[in-house]
Design a protein around this motif. Structure first.
Motif, mmCIF file in Angstrom:
data_model
loop_
_atom_site.group_PDB
_atom_site.id
_atom_site.type_symbol
_atom_site.label_atom_id
_atom_site.label_comp_id
_atom_site.label_asym_id
_atom_site.label_seq_id
_atom_site.Cartn_x
_atom_site.Cartn_y
_atom_site.Cartn_z
ATOM 1 N N ASP A 69 0.805 -1.219 0.000
ATOM 2 C CA ASP A 69 0.000 0.000 0.000
ATOM 3 C C ASP A 69 0.840 1.272 0.000
ATOM 4 O O ASP A 69 0.538 2.231 -0.719
ATOM 5 N N ALA A 92 -6.183 3.789 -6.936
ATOM 6 C CA ALA A 92 -5.247 4.598 -6.154
ATOM 7 C C ALA A 92 -4.630 5.729 -6.970
ATOM 8 O O ALA A 92 -3.922 6.580 -6.419
ATOM 9 N N GLU A 146 1.582 9.304 -6.335
ATOM 10 C CA GLU A 146 2.032 10.682 -6.068
ATOM 11 C C GLU A 146 3.019 11.156 -7.132
ATOM 12 O O GLU A 146 2.943 12.296 -7.605
ATOM 13 N N ALA A 181 0.891 4.198 -2.991
ATOM 14 C CA ALA A 181 0.590 5.612 -2.752
ATOM 15 C C ALA A 181 1.689 6.508 -3.322
ATOM 16 O O ALA A 181 1.406 7.566 -3.910
#
Length: 396
Positions: free
Chosen positions: A250, A282, A258, A254
């Motif tokens: 996870d 995501a 980004e 992320a």
């Protein structure tokens, strides 16, 4: 100015429409009286398929069947591949054009190919695929990744050959398993990120390393992407480590979102793989590739990217129509975004690449890939009923 009307088609399964094409791009406004007419027969219209990861230089298409008795380790495959190139006479110019033509007939109008660079073949494979790119200009767009398949630091001189490949016209800097092959992930990544920075090129890195080892390497990739401001300029291919336990992946996911680091998945079972829907939700751009159809590594496939969407859907347990549509996106719009294609899609101003198929919905096209009834590239009809049109059908 040349104009064509693509009559009676259903873009992405929507209402029937007539589509104007002007100078190879989708256009709007009144059609000139002398516009050519192409009858779409009410067929479903998809954008041109995107092959975001293959190896054009070393397929065996059109060559005798290869009996594969290679050992199970990745290094076994790498060493056999390097040996068999010479023994079998795999000509990169000939074989790359064979694959590109074969997949064009199946609707693939854009390809990113990893092309081997090593101290035994030098840049010969790069030169071969450059020749194919020139020969098929206006039919298939080909991006070339300079790819150190056999390792880079463990084979002195390869880094210099990578740089020569970029000077010759390679578009992307490649890398492979910095820890497990080169045994020095920091030095390997410093070298390829240094090339990317020096030549203002994007990167595409094979990462087969599983579990915690792969996660460590991916953290190093993320760290360098952030430090050098290379958002949207890095793609990680395979990324098996993202198939590990959700909690471990996870944080990586992320950060990929980004920094807009894209991920490529080939989709077949048997190996851990990124969860396509999870990454997509995501915010990670995730694309598909056929990897190496009919080669010494694996005997499977034809490079059919609609079939690859099927495989990605099956691998991810997709059953809902919206999920099947996502599987197609990995081989169309998301694939285009991942490899940096401009003006891609079915909107006005986009290059007029499209595929017509005789099905009701996009989901049906993925669930049971149909014959490509018509393929257009740059506004030109290039294939009908799964075969190139007569003027393009000459073999190599």
């Amino acid at each position: 100015m040349t104009s064509t009307i693509l009559r009676n088609v259903r873009p992405m399964g929507g209402p029937a429409a007539d589509i104007l094409i002007r100078d190879g791009r989708f256009a709007e406004g009144p059609a000139p009286a002398n516009a050519a007419l192409v009858d779409g027969g009410g067929l479903l219209m998809l954008p041109g398929l995107v092959e975001a990861h293959t190896h054009l230089d070393k397929n065996l298409i059109g060559m005798p069947w290869y009996r594969n008795e290679i050992g199970p380790r990745r290094i076994d495959r790498i060493e056999a591949d390097r040996r068999e190139k010479k023994r079998l006479g795999i000509d990169p110019r000939r074989q790359s054009e064979r694959q590109a033509r074969q997949t064009l007939a199946l609707g693939v109008t854009a390809i990113r190919s990893h092309v081997d660079v090593d101290t035994e073949i030098g840049v010969a494979n790069i030169e071969g695929v450059l020749g194919t790119r020139e020969a098929l200009a206006g039919l298939v767009d080909i991006q070339i990744v300079a790819f150190p398949q056999s390792g880079m630091l463990i084979r002195p001189g390869t880094l210099e050959l990578m740089e020569e490949s970029l000077r010759l016209g390679a578009d992307v800097v490649g890398g492979i398993d910095p820890a497990s092959i080169d045994r020095d992930p920091v030095a390997h990544l410093d070298a390829i990120f240094g090339l990317a920075e020096k030549h203002a090129k994007p990167l595409d890195i094979h990462l087969h390393e599983p579990g915690e080892l792969g996660a460590f390497t991916l953290e190093l990739i993320i760290e360098r992407t952030r430090a050098l401001g290379l958002q949207s300029r890095v793609l990680v291919s395979h990324a098996y480590c993202l198939g590990m336990e959700a909690t471990a992946a996870d944080a990586l996911i992320a950060q990929l979102a980004e920094l807009r680091i894209a991920v490529m998945t080939a989709g077949p079972p048997g190996r851990p793989a990124p969860a396509v829907k999870k990454l997509h939700e995501a915010g990670v751009v995730i694309c598909g590739g056929s990897d190496g159809p009919r080669g010494t590594w694996e005997p499977y496939g034809t490079g059919d990217m609609l079939m690859r969407a099927t495989m990605i859907g099956q691998r991810n347990g997709f059953g809902r129509d919206e999920d099947l549509e996502l599987a197609l996106e990995t081989c169309t719009t998301l694939g285009a975004k991942a490899i940096g294609l401009d003006a891609y899609g079915l909107s006005v101003g986009c290059r007029a690449d499209c595929v017509l198929v005789d099905v009701e919905t996009v989901a049906e096209a993925v669930a049971a890939p149909p014959v490509r009834k018509l393929v257009m590239s740059h506004g030109r009809v290039v294939a009908r009923d799964g075969a190139l049109v007569d003027e393009l059908s000459g073999g190599v």
